[in-house]
Design an enzyme around this catalytic site. Structure first.
Site, PDB file in Angstrom:
ATOM      1  N   ARG A  45       0.842  -1.202   0.000  1.00 30.87           N
ATOM      2  CA  ARG A  45       0.000   0.000   0.000  1.00 30.87           C
ATOM      3  C   ARG A  45       0.873   1.246   0.000  1.00 30.87           C
ATOM      4  O   ARG A  45       0.599   2.214  -0.678  1.00 30.87           O
ATOM      5  CB  ARG A  45      -0.894   0.010   1.245  1.00 30.87           C
ATOM      6  N   LYS A 105      -6.306 -17.572   5.508  1.00 35.84           N
ATOM      7  CA  LYS A 105      -7.320 -18.542   5.968  1.00 35.84           C
ATOM      8  C   LYS A 105      -8.715 -17.963   5.953  1.00 35.84           C
ATOM      9  O   LYS A 105      -9.691 -18.674   5.718  1.00 35.84           O
ATOM     10  CB  LYS A 105      -6.970 -19.090   7.356  1.00 35.84           C
ATOM     11  N   GLU A 129      -0.424 -23.899   2.277  1.00 31.43           N
ATOM     12  CA  GLU A 129       0.161 -24.534   3.471  1.00 31.43           C
ATOM     13  C   GLU A 129       0.266 -23.546   4.636  1.00 31.43           C
ATOM     14  O   GLU A 129       0.092 -23.928   5.805  1.00 31.43           O
ATOM     15  CB  GLU A 129       1.561 -25.079   3.121  1.00 31.43           C
ATOM     16  N   VAL A 132      -2.802 -22.514   7.674  1.00 34.42           N
ATOM     17  CA  VAL A 132      -3.156 -23.169   8.946  1.00 34.42           C
ATOM     18  C   VAL A 132      -1.884 -23.544   9.710  1.00 34.42           C
ATOM     19  O   VAL A 132      -1.026 -24.261   9.186  1.00 34.42           O
ATOM     20  CB  VAL A 132      -4.004 -24.443   8.717  1.00 34.42           C
ATOM     21  N   GLY A 134       0.877 -21.993  10.757  1.00 32.98           N
ATOM     22  CA  GLY A 134       2.209 -21.471  10.449  1.00 32.98           C
ATOM     23  C   GLY A 134       3.146 -22.497   9.846  1.00 32.98           C
ATOM     24  O   GLY A 134       2.886 -23.031   8.766  1.00 32.98           O
ATOM     25  N   GLY A 187       4.487  -9.701  15.509  1.00 28.45           N
ATOM     26  CA  GLY A 187       3.996 -10.122  14.188  1.00 28.45           C
ATOM     27  C   GLY A 187       3.161 -11.385  14.224  1.00 28.45           C
ATOM     28  O   GLY A 187       2.977 -12.039  13.199  1.00 28.45           O
ATOM     29  N   GLU A 190      -3.321 -11.023  13.819  1.00 26.12           N
ATOM     30  CA  GLU A 190      -3.917 -10.571  12.568  1.00 26.12           C
ATOM     31  C   GLU A 190      -3.980  -9.040  12.571  1.00 26.12           C
ATOM     32  O   GLU A 190      -3.924  -8.407  13.636  1.00 26.12           O
ATOM     33  CB  GLU A 190      -5.347 -11.131  12.445  1.00 26.12           C
ATOM     34  N   ASP A 201     -10.194 -16.615  14.006  1.00 23.52           N
ATOM     35  CA  ASP A 201      -9.078 -17.134  13.203  1.00 23.52           C
ATOM     36  C   ASP A 201      -8.964 -18.654  13.387  1.00 23.52           C
ATOM     37  O   ASP A 201      -8.769 -19.388  12.412  1.00 23.52           O
ATOM     38  CB  ASP A 201      -7.778 -16.434  13.625  1.00 23.52           C
ATOM     39  N   LYS A 205      -9.519 -21.779  10.530  1.00 26.58           N
ATOM     40  CA  LYS A 205      -8.614 -22.917  10.309  1.00 26.58           C
ATOM     41  C   LYS A 205      -9.366 -24.243  10.481  1.00 26.58           C
ATOM     42  O   LYS A 205      -9.123 -25.204   9.740  1.00 26.58           O
ATOM     43  CB  LYS A 205      -7.423 -22.810  11.256  1.00 26.58           C
TER      44      LYS A 205
HETATM   45  P1  NAP Z   1       0.487  -7.582   7.679  1.00 20.45           P
HETATM   46  O1  NAP Z   1       1.724  -7.532   8.488  1.00 20.45           O
HETATM   47  O2  NAP Z   1      -0.684  -6.753   8.098  1.00 20.45           O
HETATM   48  O3  NAP Z   1       0.895  -7.192   6.179  1.00 20.45           O
HETATM   49  C1  NAP Z   1      -0.040  -6.990   5.165  1.00 20.45           C
HETATM   50  C2  NAP Z   1       0.698  -6.455   3.945  1.00 20.45           C
HETATM   51  O4  NAP Z   1      -0.234  -6.368   2.876  1.00 20.45           O
HETATM   52  C3  NAP Z   1       1.308  -5.077   4.127  1.00 20.45           C
HETATM   53  O5  NAP Z   1       2.598  -5.046   3.570  1.00 20.45           O
HETATM   54  C4  NAP Z   1       0.369  -4.139   3.342  1.00 20.45           C
HETATM   55  O6  NAP Z   1       1.023  -3.063   2.744  1.00 20.45           O
HETATM   56  C5  NAP Z   1      -0.102  -5.085   2.254  1.00 20.45           C
HETATM   57  N1  NAP Z   1      -1.427  -4.752   1.726  1.00 20.45           N
HETATM   58  C6  NAP Z   1      -2.613  -4.746   2.370  1.00 20.45           C
HETATM   59  N2  NAP Z   1      -3.613  -4.422   1.520  1.00 20.45           N
HETATM   60  C7  NAP Z   1      -3.037  -4.219   0.320  1.00 20.45           C
HETATM   61  C8  NAP Z   1      -3.521  -3.861  -0.964  1.00 20.45           C
HETATM   62  N3  NAP Z   1      -4.825  -3.673  -1.191  1.00 20.45           N
HETATM   63  N4  NAP Z   1      -2.643  -3.740  -1.973  1.00 20.45           N
HETATM   64  C9  NAP Z   1      -1.314  -3.949  -1.766  1.00 20.45           C
HETATM   65  N5  NAP Z   1      -0.785  -4.307  -0.580  1.00 20.45           N
HETATM   66  C10 NAP Z   1      -1.642  -4.430   0.451  1.00 20.45           C
HETATM   67  O7  NAP Z   1      -0.068  -9.061   7.543  1.00 20.45           O
HETATM   68  P2  NAP Z   1       0.720 -10.432   7.812  1.00 20.45           P
HETATM   69  O8  NAP Z   1       0.744 -10.713   9.269  1.00 20.45           O
HETATM   70  O9  NAP Z   1       1.979 -10.454   7.025  1.00 20.45           O
HETATM   71  O10 NAP Z   1      -0.334 -11.479   7.191  1.00 20.45           O
HETATM   72  C11 NAP Z   1      -0.487 -11.651   5.811  1.00 20.45           C
HETATM   73  C12 NAP Z   1      -1.387 -12.852   5.560  1.00 20.45           C
HETATM   74  O11 NAP Z   1      -0.800 -14.003   6.165  1.00 20.45           O
HETATM   75  C13 NAP Z   1      -2.785 -12.743   6.195  1.00 20.45           C
HETATM   76  O12 NAP Z   1      -3.694 -13.442   5.392  1.00 20.45           O
HETATM   77  C14 NAP Z   1      -2.633 -13.481   7.521  1.00 20.45           C
HETATM   78  O13 NAP Z   1      -3.852 -13.997   8.004  1.00 20.45           O
HETATM   79  C15 NAP Z   1      -1.704 -14.591   7.098  1.00 20.45           C
HETATM   80  N6  NAP Z   1      -0.906 -15.203   8.148  1.00 20.45           N
HETATM   81  C16 NAP Z   1      -0.197 -14.434   9.005  1.00 20.45           C
HETATM   82  C17 NAP Z   1       0.603 -15.046   9.951  1.00 20.45           C
HETATM   83  C18 NAP Z   1       1.411 -14.254  10.947  1.00 20.45           C
HETATM   84  O14 NAP Z   1       1.973 -14.875  11.854  1.00 20.45           O
HETATM   85  N7  NAP Z   1       1.493 -12.948  10.824  1.00 20.45           N
HETATM   86  C19 NAP Z   1       0.669 -16.443  10.003  1.00 20.45           C
HETATM   87  C20 NAP Z   1      -0.084 -17.212   9.105  1.00 20.45           C
HETATM   88  C21 NAP Z   1      -0.860 -16.572   8.178  1.00 20.45           C
HETATM   89  P3  NAP Z   1       1.714  -1.875   3.599  1.00 20.45           P
HETATM   90  O15 NAP Z   1       2.837  -2.553   4.357  1.00 20.45           O
HETATM   91  O16 NAP Z   1       2.213  -0.930   2.602  1.00 20.45           O
HETATM   92  O17 NAP Z   1       0.650  -1.357   4.513  1.00 20.45           O
HETATM   93  N1  HSE Z   2      -2.750 -14.565  13.794  1.00 24.27           N
HETATM   94  C1  HSE Z   2      -2.505 -15.925  13.543  1.00 24.27           C
HETATM   95  C2  HSE Z   2      -2.162 -16.625  14.820  1.00 24.27           C
HETATM   96  C3  HSE Z   2      -1.379 -16.093  12.563  1.00 24.27           C
HETATM   97  O1  HSE Z   2      -1.877 -15.951  15.806  1.00 24.27           O
HETATM   98  O2  HSE Z   2      -2.184 -17.855  14.853  1.00 24.27           O
HETATM   99  C4  HSE Z   2      -1.143 -17.532  12.166  1.00 24.27           C
HETATM  100  O3  HSE Z   2      -2.195 -18.017  11.407  1.00 24.27           O
END
Ligand code: NAP
Ligand code: HSE
Length: 437
Positions: A45, A105, A129, A132, A134, A187, A190, A201, A205
């Site tokens: 963004r 998810k 993968e 769900v 990590g 990090g 969500e 969340d 899953k």
């Molecule tokens: P995050 O830290 O909030 O990062 C989201 C990223 O997406 C940011 O870089 C943001 O850009 C970008 N973004 C959002 N909307 C956008 C758009 N419309 N166009 C372009 N870029 C956009 O999220 P995250 O924790 O990495 O999670 C990402 C995904 O992985 C989610 O589906 C989450 O449920 C999943 N997930 C996360 C974890 C975890 O431990 N964090 C684990 C498993 C799964 P900016 O940086 O410029 O704002």
């Molecule tokens: N927010 C999620 C969690 C990320 O804490 O489990 C992994 O899916």
């Protein structure tokens, strides 16, 4: 050799780690994939934001559809989260027959039927993968390693944030709000952390795992969901005194041709393996008819661990490209077109032992009223604690019950609440005996 070109959408906690590993580990990834992997486009963004890892600024765009539409991109990696525009990005990738890797998810739980079927029809590859648990390879395990067996139960800690919060509240007596802030800074959480702490969340899953394990379509609204926001330090202390630890569990169980799907705080005996899985770690227990019990444990949240699961899908797709493999597996293993929708057993039919904490005045007959209402519905009390005496002031009365049916418990609690003796909402936590509910 012509490299496999990767377009990344999202450079947050997970995306920045995927970009870093693709850049810093390019040589070892090439050795494993049998073909070079090259990051060619990245959508965010805000292109000016300071990040853990920022790729070459020439790769950045603020238009996510540029990544899907670019003829330079072979595999699209969606790491923005949420339903919109992730759904349209996935459908566009399927139409263009591009590989699509996602950790989203929420998207797959809410719109999985459409997304899975679009990829099946187009024949493009879909990897999820990372959606769900990590770093735990649970999707491949169920889809491939258990494909020769019948899965009967999946029970697990599938939210790292919730587990991190409960663990620190239990071990350090920390405050919910403080620990949630730490989980966000690390990090794990969500973008909207209510998804984590309200159990949503975990429910996403559970919906994905049930579809995969039981080859059924799942309506997300059929997953009974309770979070951890009402758990108090007092419940954690009482649980410890009674020999338990509280965990947020997701459960998907098959009973003949029906399924039970639920997420709620659960008291596990202290000796149970899962009761001792702490911090951002997840654990998934699988019971299958031939293999019996298996448990997988690993880091369930955090940028680095989750990035490894994303990379595993990218490498797997790159290997197919390198070897020219033609036939693609349906994303869920079995084609969604041929799947039934197994009926879901209502939570009211659940049988469990219960922990109940009433906030009541310390005066004669109060306990008799509670015991009477439970007894009238056939519920037997196993033990009771009243920690202090404060005449004319609210006290906590903790009861453990023998096995009871949820509908009977609800009737009893409604009766007790209507009698006017409860001075605060009653806390109810289900108990999993021997760690298996
Ligand atoms: P995050 O830290 O909030 O990062 C989201 C990223 O997406 C940011 O870089 C943001 O850009 C970008 N973004 C959002 N909307 C956008 C758009 N419309 N166009 C372009 N870029 C956009 O999220 P995250 O924790 O990495 O999670 C990402 C995904 O992985 C989610 O589906 C989450 O449920 C999943 N997930 C996360 C974890 C975890 O431990 N964090 C684990 C498993 C799964 P900016 O940086 O410029 O704002
Ligand atoms: N927010 C999620 C969690 C990320 O804490 O489990 C992994 O899916």
């Amino acid at each position: 050799m012509k490299p496999v070109r990767i377009g990344l959408i999202g450079l947050g906690a997970v995306g920045s780690q995927v970009a870093r590993i693709l850049t810093e580990e390019a040589e070892s990834l090439q050795a494993r994939a049998g073909i070079p992997l090259r990051l060619v486009k990245v959508a965010v963004r805000d292109t000016g934001k300071k990040r853990g890892f920022t790729p070459d600024s020439g790769l950045l765009t603020t238009e996510p559809f540029d990544v899907v539409n670019s003829p330079e991109v072979d595999i699209v990696v969606e790491l923005i989260g949420g339903e919109d525009p992730a759904f349209d990005l996935a459908m566009a990738a399927a139409r263009k027959r591009k590989g699509f890797v996602t950790a989203n998810k929420l998207l797959l739980a809410l719109r999985g039927a459409e997304v899975f079927s679009a990829f099946e029809k187009s024949g493009a590859r879909l990897g999820f993968e990372a959606a769900v648990a990590g770093a735990i390879p649970i999707i491949r395990s169920i889809r491939e390693s258990f494909s020769g067996d019948q899965v009967e139960l999946i029970q697990g800690i599938v939210n790292g944030t919730g587990n991190y919060i409960l663990s620190r509240m239990t071990d350090e007596g920390s405050r919910f709000e403080d620990v949630l802030k730490d989980a966000q800074a690390l990090g794990y959480a969500e973008a909207d952390p209510t998804l984590d702490v309200e159990g949503i969340d975990s429910a996403h899953k559970v919906a994905i795992l049930a579809a995969l394990a039981f080859e059924t379509m799942v309506d997300f609204s059929d997953v009974y969901t309770e979070g951890i926001t009402n758990i108090t330090p007092e419940d954690i202390i009482s649980a410890r005194e009674l020999g338990y630890r509280i965990k947020l569990l997701g459960v998907a169980r098959r009973v003949d041709d029906t399924i039970s799907l639920r997420v709620h705080p659960t008291m596990l005996p202290q000796k149970d393996l899962m009761a001792n899985v702490d911090g951002p770690f997840n654990a998934i227990h699988i019971l299958s008819s031939q293999a019996g019990a298996s448990t997988l444990v690993g880091r369930g949240a955090g940028g680095g661990p989750t990035a490894t699961a994303v990379l595993s899908d990218i490498v797997s797709m790159a290997r197919d490209i390198a070897s020219g493999a033609g036939a693609r597996m349906a994303p869920l293993g079995a084609p969604v077109g041929g799947m039934d929708k197994l009926p879901v057993i209502p939570i009211d039919e659940l049988e469990s032992e219960y922990y109940l904490r009433f906030t009541v005045p310390d005066r004669p007959n109060v306990l008799a009223q509670i015991a009477g209402a439970l007894g009238d519905n056939g519920i037997s009390i196993a033990s009771m604690i009243q920690r202090e005496r404060k005449e004319n002031q609210p006290v906590s009365v903790v009861l453990m019950t023998h096995n009871a049916v949820e509908a009977d418990m609800k009737k009893s609690l409604a009766h007790i609440e209507s009698s006017g003796i409860c001075l605060a909402p009653t806390m109810i936590i289900r108990i999993a005996e021997n760690g298996r509910d």
